[in-house]
Each structure stands twice: as structure tokens, then as C-alpha cells.
Design an enzyme around this catalytic site. Sequence first.
Site, PDB file in Angstrom:
ATOM      1  CE1 TYR A 109      -3.467   2.699   1.140  1.00  0.00           C
ATOM      2  CE2 TYR A 109      -1.260   3.214   2.123  1.00  0.00           C
ATOM      3  CZ  TYR A 109      -3.201   3.415   1.630  1.00  0.00           C
ATOM      4  OH  TYR A 109      -3.788   5.287   1.984  1.00  0.00           O
ATOM      5  CD  GLU A 197      -6.091   4.586  -0.224  1.00  0.00           C
ATOM      6  OE1 GLU A 197      -6.124   4.431   0.698  1.00  0.00           O
ATOM      7  OE2 GLU A 197      -7.718   5.103  -0.948  1.00  0.00           O
TER       8      GLU A 197
END
Length: 389
Positions: A109, A197
Site C-alpha cells: 500500500y 492512494e
Amino acid sequence: MNIHEYQAKQIFAKYKIPIQDGITIEDAKDARSAAEKIGGNFWVIKAQIHAGGRGKGGGVKFAKNLEEVEKFASDILGMTLITHQTGPAGRIVKKIFIAGGVDIKKEYYLGIVLDRTAEMPVMMASTEGGMEIEKVAAETPEKIIKVGIDPLIGFQAFHARKLAFGLNLSKEQMKHFGKFAKTLYQVYSNTDASLIEINPLVLTSDDMFIALDAKMGFDDNALYRHPEILKMRDLDEEESTELEAGKYGLSYVKLDGNVGCMVNGAGLAMSTMDIIKLSGGEPANFLDVGGAASAETVAKGFEIILKDKNVKAIFVNIFGGIVRCDRIANGILEATEKTNVKVPLVVRLDGTNSSEAAEILKSANIENIITATDLADGAQKVVNAARGV
């Protein structure tokens, strides 16, 4: 303002950030030809909506042949996709992104968000790629590595090293990751983004990093500098009442509760929602009618609030500074006639000529208007009214 995954990847590509090749379509009939053009022997079909958790909701499918590509495209296009971010109403999928398969060695991530407390952007990385970052933060916060980035110096090598060490990357992987992260910060800074993101960021078998997903949000106040990004705005993905409110200069955000809020001033609006929660209620919206509230803006505010069928009572909490409270009281009475407000209306007016305003509302003798003496009194009365007490 948010944009779709495929649009964010278009921005990434301009900065030469490695992305997953893909084609966006709006008709399932185009799915096979899109997959053939992409090439390869397996594909990913991804719903394009402004919400996370698409995979869990059935909006992401993996196809091993062209027949499955056609089937999944047909299944996803037009479906009402419900995720933890869409709410129970879900979103209708009008576009899908068909992407080629990637040889994945490891998932991570990577994201950047503005930390308003630290007053600087923060880049976050985690080994838990593909997981909901909120869940990781709640259950295993030690697996999230964060670095604050001073805008005056930008993203530096020591930022990259801290993140890379936290991800347990090899020396060669660190080199590629550092370049990727630095470019991502450049995208964030240059586009006036409020959020980027990538989940997951994948490491391929040849130790290269690719953005398998992409999510971007932007500061609305800076969009005048980025007409090319503003063109990416998808009004179908935005709340219709919020768009309508904006046309009339009202700041409105729809929430999930049953207590409507009409307030002047963003700070007072936030405090009002807090005290409604403290009193056991749930706010149905954030609505700031501005410092110079008039009968027209109040009427439009009522109209927008009442479009939400969940609203059982409305709390009008106005501080009379720029506009006198007696004028606001008269404006409320005029607005209720225009909009035919049938739910209980709790009114708290404070500031200039507040006593005169209270007398105006009392003399009107309208059954569904309830006056409040202070903020706490008003919050409790509106919560009770919403419950039918």
C-alpha cells in the site's frame, strides 16, 4: 473533487509512473475487442465508481479467457455496486476499466494525504497491500510506516529510505521504490491533490513497481489552476443535492442521520453536529447557509434538507452577527411558507436582536416551530423531536 481510477492512471502516465495498461469502455459489446487490443492471456475487469471496496462488492473480476471478459463486463456494467464507502444505496456502474494481467510478486500500500494537524503532506506505506487501510490502521497500526514531508524541502532520499526499510525491501528494490515514491509526491504537489492512494502497489517478478490501482482527490479551491483535471469531473458520481446547493452558494454535505441541520458558519455547523451526536442523535447533513442568511437562502436550505426522506426534524442554529436575528426569524417564517416544512423545526437564534427574534417566533404561533434557549437545549429538543418524543 474525486476522479476515477482510469483517470488517475492517465495522470500517472504523464509523469511516467508505471501503471497497468487498460482500456475504459461503457458498453459490454466493446469488451472483447478491448481485451484483444490489450493482449495477454488474462485480464481484470474493474468497475469505475468513486468508492473503495469494489472487489468485495463484486465490482472487480479476473477473466482467464475472452468469453469471461465478455460475461464479467456484462455483469458489472449497469449493476448497483454497494461497498462500505457507497452506503446502502450503492452506485450504478456506468464505466469499466479492462486491464491486462500482471505477474505479481508482492503487494503493498502507498498513499499521500494532507495531515492538517502536522500541517504537511504525509506519505504512508504498508506491507498489507490489497487490504482496507482503515482496517490495517485499527488492527495492526505498526504495519503502517509514515513520513511527514515538509513542502519547503519536498520528498528527499531519507524519506524514501525510511519507507523502504519499513517495507523490508532489498537494496535494488529500494532504488526503484525511491524513484517511484519521489515521482508520486511530485504528482501530488503539482496537481494540488488532497489524496493519492495506490492499493495495491505491486512488485513484479523483475523487481519493478507498478500502480495496480489509483485513487486521487483534489482541493476544490485549486481546480481553477487545473482545467484539464476539472474536465475529469463526473457529476453522476456526486450527490445531486450537494451540486444543487453549490449553485445557490450553500455548503451542503449529505450524511446518514435523521436530524437536519441549518447553520451559518462552518465552525458552528461542526459544533452543531457534534452536540447532536452528544445528545444521542445523528445529523442528516452539514449545511452552512453563510454569514448573510436571507429568507431566500433559508428557503432553499429547507428545500434541499427535505429532499432527504430520512430527515425527521430540523435544527436551525443561527448566530446573528452580520444579519440581525429578528430579520432571520422573519426569514424563517417566510421560508417555511414557501417550502411547506412539515417536520418539527427547532430554532435557536443568538446574537444581535435575539430577544426580538424569539418574540417574533413565539407570536407566529406555528405548531411545528420549537424555540430553544441555547445550543444544548436546542440539540436535545431536536433529537427528541426526531424520535417523536
